[in-house]
Design a protein around this motif. Structure first.
Motif, PDB file in Angstrom:
ATOM      1  N   ALA A   1      26.616  20.995 -13.426  1.00  0.00           N
ATOM      2  CA  ALA A   1      27.136  21.856 -12.555  1.00  0.00           C
ATOM      3  C   ALA A   1      28.423  22.250 -12.710  1.00  0.00           C
ATOM      4  O   ALA A   1      29.437  22.073 -12.958  1.00  0.00           O
ATOM      5  CB  ALA A   1      26.820  20.541 -11.493  1.00  0.00           C
TER       6      ALA A   1
ATOM      7  N   CYS B   1      20.083  17.716 -16.126  1.00  0.00           N
ATOM      8  CA  CYS B   1      21.173  18.561 -16.267  1.00  0.00           C
ATOM      9  C   CYS B   1      22.345  18.767 -15.068  1.00  0.00           C
ATOM     10  O   CYS B   1      23.197  19.722 -14.991  1.00  0.00           O
ATOM     11  CB  CYS B   1      20.569  20.128 -16.025  1.00  0.00           C
ATOM     12  SG  CYS B   1      19.309  20.278 -14.986  1.00  0.00           S
ATOM     13  N   GLU B   2      22.328  17.490 -14.247  1.00  0.00           N
ATOM     14  CA  GLU B   2      23.282  17.546 -13.086  1.00  0.00           C
ATOM     15  C   GLU B   2      24.746  17.709 -13.834  1.00  0.00           C
ATOM     16  O   GLU B   2      25.735  18.170 -12.874  1.00  0.00           O
ATOM     17  CB  GLU B   2      22.990  16.342 -12.282  1.00  0.00           C
ATOM     18  CG  GLU B   2      22.446  16.554 -11.133  1.00  0.00           C
ATOM     19  CD  GLU B   2      21.672  15.426 -10.527  1.00  0.00           C
ATOM     20  OE1 GLU B   2      21.802  14.304 -11.287  1.00  0.00           O
ATOM     21  OE2 GLU B   2      21.105  15.523  -9.380  1.00  0.00           O
TER      22      GLU B   2
ATOM     23  N   PHE C   1      19.765  30.410 -19.640  1.00  0.00           N
ATOM     24  CA  PHE C   1      18.258  29.863 -18.971  1.00  0.00           C
ATOM     25  C   PHE C   1      17.260  30.575 -19.608  1.00  0.00           C
ATOM     26  O   PHE C   1      17.257  31.698 -19.660  1.00  0.00           O
ATOM     27  CB  PHE C   1      18.479  30.227 -17.407  1.00  0.00           C
ATOM     28  CG  PHE C   1      17.237  30.167 -16.942  1.00  0.00           C
ATOM     29  CD1 PHE C   1      16.604  29.340 -16.622  1.00  0.00           C
ATOM     30  CD2 PHE C   1      16.743  31.656 -16.305  1.00  0.00           C
ATOM     31  CE1 PHE C   1      15.333  29.232 -15.716  1.00  0.00           C
ATOM     32  CE2 PHE C   1      15.723  31.562 -15.620  1.00  0.00           C
ATOM     33  CZ  PHE C   1      14.989  30.402 -15.351  1.00  0.00           C
TER      34      PHE C   1
ATOM     35  N   LEU D   1      25.141  26.997 -13.716  1.00  0.00           N
ATOM     36  CA  LEU D   1      24.458  26.188 -12.983  1.00  0.00           C
ATOM     37  C   LEU D   1      25.479  25.602 -11.750  1.00  0.00           C
ATOM     38  O   LEU D   1      26.764  25.595 -11.955  1.00  0.00           O
ATOM     39  CB  LEU D   1      24.318  24.619 -13.710  1.00  0.00           C
ATOM     40  CG  LEU D   1      22.818  24.422 -14.296  1.00  0.00           C
ATOM     41  CD1 LEU D   1      22.868  23.237 -14.890  1.00  0.00           C
ATOM     42  CD2 LEU D   1      21.799  24.541 -13.242  1.00  0.00           C
TER      43      LEU D   1
ATOM     44  N   LEU E   1      16.958  25.049 -20.682  1.00  0.00           N
ATOM     45  CA  LEU E   1      18.210  25.222 -20.419  1.00  0.00           C
ATOM     46  C   LEU E   1      19.192  24.976 -21.725  1.00  0.00           C
ATOM     47  O   LEU E   1      18.956  23.957 -22.195  1.00  0.00           O
ATOM     48  CB  LEU E   1      18.607  24.263 -19.365  1.00  0.00           C
ATOM     49  CG  LEU E   1      18.386  24.817 -17.852  1.00  0.00           C
ATOM     50  CD1 LEU E   1      18.857  23.701 -16.859  1.00  0.00           C
ATOM     51  CD2 LEU E   1      18.678  26.193 -17.630  1.00  0.00           C
TER      52      LEU E   1
ATOM     53  N   VAL F   1      16.677  24.642  -9.028  1.00  0.00           N
ATOM     54  CA  VAL F   1      16.090  23.708 -10.159  1.00  0.00           C
ATOM     55  C   VAL F   1      15.222  22.693  -9.597  1.00  0.00           C
ATOM     56  O   VAL F   1      15.699  22.134  -8.575  1.00  0.00           O
ATOM     57  CB  VAL F   1      17.210  22.999 -10.788  1.00  0.00           C
ATOM     58  CG1 VAL F   1      16.867  21.945 -11.888  1.00  0.00           C
ATOM     59  CG2 VAL F   1      18.478  23.939 -11.418  1.00  0.00           C
TER      60      VAL F   1
ATOM     61  N   ARG G   1      16.110  18.052 -12.583  1.00  0.00           N
ATOM     62  CA  ARG G   1      17.351  18.108 -11.875  1.00  0.00           C
ATOM     63  C   ARG G   1      18.115  16.873 -12.795  1.00  0.00           C
ATOM     64  O   ARG G   1      19.343  17.110 -13.288  1.00  0.00           O
ATOM     65  CB  ARG G   1      17.434  17.461 -10.584  1.00  0.00           C
ATOM     66  CG  ARG G   1      18.252  18.353  -9.775  1.00  0.00           C
ATOM     67  CD  ARG G   1      18.212  18.273  -8.253  1.00  0.00           C
ATOM     68  NE  ARG G   1      17.248  19.135  -7.827  1.00  0.00           N
ATOM     69  CZ  ARG G   1      17.041  19.330  -6.320  1.00  0.00           C
ATOM     70  NH1 ARG G   1      17.395  18.530  -5.564  1.00  0.00           N
ATOM     71  NH2 ARG G   1      16.362  20.213  -6.021  1.00  0.00           N
TER      72      ARG G   1
ATOM     73  N   LEU H   1      20.536  21.753  -6.934  1.00  0.00           N
ATOM     74  CA  LEU H   1      20.941  22.423  -8.043  1.00  0.00           C
ATOM     75  C   LEU H   1      20.485  23.635  -8.066  1.00  0.00           C
ATOM     76  O   LEU H   1      19.333  23.839  -8.123  1.00  0.00           O
ATOM     77  CB  LEU H   1      20.783  21.429  -9.286  1.00  0.00           C
ATOM     78  CG  LEU H   1      21.578  21.522 -10.691  1.00  0.00           C
ATOM     79  CD1 LEU H   1      23.178  21.361 -10.042  1.00  0.00           C
ATOM     80  CD2 LEU H   1      21.277  20.589 -11.522  1.00  0.00           C
ATOM     81  N   TRP H   2      21.470  24.681  -8.412  1.00  0.00           N
ATOM     82  CA  TRP H   2      20.982  26.001  -8.516  1.00  0.00           C
ATOM     83  C   TRP H   2      21.102  26.901  -9.781  1.00  0.00           C
ATOM     84  O   TRP H   2      22.408  26.346 -10.430  1.00  0.00           O
ATOM     85  CB  TRP H   2      21.475  27.007  -7.220  1.00  0.00           C
ATOM     86  CG  TRP H   2      21.146  26.561  -6.003  1.00  0.00           C
ATOM     87  CD1 TRP H   2      21.886  25.726  -5.181  1.00  0.00           C
ATOM     88  CD2 TRP H   2      20.253  26.895  -5.085  1.00  0.00           C
ATOM     89  NE1 TRP H   2      21.370  25.346  -4.153  1.00  0.00           N
ATOM     90  CE2 TRP H   2      20.122  26.388  -4.053  1.00  0.00           C
ATOM     91  CE3 TRP H   2      19.070  27.788  -5.376  1.00  0.00           C
ATOM     92  CZ2 TRP H   2      19.273  26.463  -2.869  1.00  0.00           C
ATOM     93  CZ3 TRP H   2      18.184  28.210  -4.437  1.00  0.00           C
ATOM     94  CH2 TRP H   2      18.455  27.428  -3.011  1.00  0.00           C
ATOM     95  N   ILE H   3      20.457  27.730 -10.196  1.00  0.00           N
ATOM     96  CA  ILE H   3      20.477  28.436 -11.323  1.00  0.00           C
ATOM     97  C   ILE H   3      21.154  29.812 -10.839  1.00  0.00           C
ATOM     98  O   ILE H   3      20.012  30.509 -10.139  1.00  0.00           O
ATOM     99  CB  ILE H   3      19.510  28.679 -12.467  1.00  0.00           C
ATOM    100  CG1 ILE H   3      19.051  27.332 -12.667  1.00  0.00           C
ATOM    101  CG2 ILE H   3      19.764  29.646 -13.263  1.00  0.00           C
ATOM    102  CD1 ILE H   3      17.582  27.291 -13.448  1.00  0.00           C
TER     103      ILE H   3
END
Lengths: 280, 363
Positions: free
Chosen positions: B278, B274-275, B284, B246, B351, B266, B271, B254-256
């Protein structure tokens, strides 16, 4: 080609080994048959008249109509069947326990039972006689039957254990859920399903008991209580040339029932003896 | 017909504990399926409920009464075994009637009861036969008849369908469900087949290594698995799992980031949970039906293998540094070697925290 030649040689060797072996066991029987159909005169001619000129069944007639001989046969039947039934009855619970329960020392106990089987009857004959004397069971069919039973128990325990093992555990579990107790399950589910094994154990015991000699010989001195095996032996001791043909007929009459039973039920017996030896 | 409660039930063989404190309540008339790989303790648990295995610790209650020390027969449970366990020396009618022996019924009453059950299971013409003369499916019916006739408080099934061929299994599955709908009984059903669990259960209990991993209605287990084990075990074909990371801050989204460098945004709805991860590695997960082939600006992947199954097609794609399975419906079937655009159902992604194997954001 090589394969088949090799198997042909193998066959030849097998026959070379088996024919003398078969002869070894068959010749006395043939001799017995020959003697049993001779007239007293021909008995004197010995081996030169293997096939008698005037064969007769009169000897059998005489033996079978003889009251004493019938009594011996009846004694044999009684002892053999009571002994067999007793051995199965006493072995069955033990076999069930060995088959279904786990307890400490189970393998050792199973081997112990087998070890008892290996002790020669001759070795324990004298102490056995003294025990039975002390118990006041000498000269009784009851005492003799007890000894037949104890002689048959070890083999029977092993035989029955194998047939109980073959009854799936789930059936007993299903019975437990259906509300049966352990003994009821044994009686109504396990035993009926092991019936072929129980039957062959019974038959095997009858055959073994029929040919039992040492125990009745030592236990019973009164001629009216003798089984056929002991009776023939005692006659043979007192024999002279004029009764040889009768003795031979008597021997055959004594041997034939076991032969017939064994031949008729051979497959069943062999299966019982070998089942469980291999998986699947 | 009553509630079944397992209260901290454990089983030890010698020093080895194989079932660790199972807590489970099966409500009256509920159909609960215990599912898990072989050796997970599900069958042992069932056998403890049946009384075929002693309970090492904990309490078992049927209809509010403690039954730990009662024999199987006294617990008023009925059980259907994997290999049917019909009494081979009795006729079908005798097999079915066997469970009634304890009730003091007249012969006529008993015969009537057998006939009624036989009608229910459509095995009337077989009543005089021996189990040996029956097919697998018929035997299974008889085994069920034997259980039903007792009208037990709890119905137990121990992998009842695994000896049947695929077609028959499907048919019996449906039939057991239909039967339960018509004649509801508190039921505990054990299987290793997740499809059976999903299709039959009111509530699925996933077991692993002697513990309950998760219990809940089938769709909840499927959509919101709590652990990696449940996510992987439930669903066929299995969920696609990718090693990922993440990345990103709060302003840039937020990116996977997958192993092959693919970056997936995401969705806003996901969001919140799972923030806090990060900058950390995650696993995933995407169900095969959440990967759709669709022209657009989605990531591009090569088709490596295609399995057509009629109503649907499974496409195996080179994606995310591994092979991903996509379940495609519709008639356009890609061929091997095609480069296809993907649309990913990221709202439904799973996740997993790789350090604990627990699903991030799960309760």
């Amino acid at each position: 080609m090589i394969q088949s030649r090799r198997s042909r040689i193998g066959n030849a060797l097998t026959y070379a080994a088996v024919i003398p072996l078969a002869a070894f066991f068959l010749i006395p029987v043939i001799w017995l048959v020959s003697l049993s159909v001779r007239t007293p005169q021909e008995v004197f001619l010995g081996a030169s008249r293997l096939i008698p000129e005037a064969p007769t069944l009169a000897n059998f007639g005489q033996v079978l109509t003889d009251g004493g001989f019938r009594l011996y046969l009846w004694n044999s039947v009684k002892l053999a069947f009571l002994g067999a039934a007793g051995a199965v009855a006493f072995a069955a619970p033990a076999s069930y326990a060995f088959s279904r329960m786990t307890f400490r020392g189970k393998p050792a106990l199973m081997m112990g039972i087998l070890a008892v089987q290996m002790v020669s009857g001759l070795v324990i004959l004298i102490p056995l006689y003294r025990y039975m004397d002390r118990l006041g069971l000498l000269e009784t069919h009851f005492g003799t039957t007890l000894l037949y039973i104890s002689a048959g128990i070890p083999v029977t325990v092993w035989l029955l254990k194998t047939s109980f093992d073959a009854v799936p555990m789930e059936l007993e579990e299903a019975a437990a859920i259906d509300g049966l107790g352990r003994f009821e399950t044994f009686l109504r589910i396990t035993l009926p399903l092991a019936a072929p094994g129980v039957a062959s154990a019974l038959i095997l015991n009858v055959i073994l008991n029929w040919s039992q000699f040492l125990i009745p010989f030592v236990m019973l001195s009164e001629s009216a209580k003798w089984p056929i095996s002991v009776a023939i032996f005692n006659y043979a001791g007192a024999t002279n040339a004029t009764t040889t043909q009768l003795l031979a007929a008597a021997c055959l009459v004594a041997v034939v029932p076991t032969l017939i039973v064994f031949l008729a039920l051979q497959r069943l017996i062999v299966r019982a003896l070998t089942s469980g030896a291999l998986k699947g | 017909m009553s509630e079944l409660v397992l209260d901290g039930i454990s089983k030890s063989f010698g020093d080895t504990e194989v079932v660790h404190g199972i807590d489970l309540t099966v409500a009256e008339n509920e159909f609960v399926v215990l599912v898990g790989p072989s050796g997970c303790g599900k069958s042992t648990t069932l056998r403890m409920v049946a009384g075929l295995e002693a309970i090492s610790s904990g309490e078992l209650r049927i209809g509010g009464e403690r039954v730990n020390d009662r024999s199987p027969g006294e617990r008023d449970v009925a059980m259907v075994f994997q290999n049917y366990a019909l009494y081979p020396h009795m006729s079908v009618a005798q097999n079915i009637a066997f469970g009634l022996r304890r009730r003091k019924l007249s012969r006529a009453e008993r015969d009537a009861a057998v006939l009624e059950v036989a009608k229910l299971l459509e095995i009337e013409p077989l009543l005089d036969r021996r189990p040996r003369a029956l097919s697998g499916g018929q035997r299974q019916r008889v085994a069920m008849g034997r259980a039903i006739i007792r009208d037990p408080q709890v119905f137990l099934f121990d992998e009842p369908l695994s000896n049947l061929d695929a077609r028959l299994r499907l048919q019996m599955r449906l039939e057991i469900k239909r039967l339960h709908a018509r004649k509801p009984v508190t039921t505990l059903y054990v299987t290793h087949d997740q499809t059976e669990a999903m299709t039959m259960a009111d509530r699925v209990v996933v077991m692993n290594e002697g513990r309950i991993e998760q219990a809940g209605p089938p769709m909840e287990i499927y959509r919101n698995p709590r652990t990696r084990f449940v996510a992987e075990f439930i669903g066929a074909p299995a969920v696609n799992l990718f090693d990922a990371r993440l990345t990103g801050g709060s302003d840039d989204g937020l990116w996977i980031e997958l192993a092959d460098g693919t970056r997936l945004s995401v969705p806003a709805s996901r969001r919140a949970g799972c923030e806090s991860y990060a900058g950390q590695p995650v696993v995933f997960g995407l169900r095969p039906e959440d990967i759709v082939i669709e022209a657009g600006d989605g990531p591009v992947a090569p088709v490596q293998m295609v399995e057509t199954m009629g109503a649907e097609t499974l496409a195996y794609l080179g994606f995310g540094g591994t092979e991903a399975c996509a379940r495609l419906t519709g008639d356009s079937v890609p061929s091997r070697g095609d480069q296809v655009h993907l649309r990913l159902g990221l709202e439904r992604m799973i996740l997993i925290d790789p350090t604990t194997d627990r699903v991030i954001g799960a309760a």
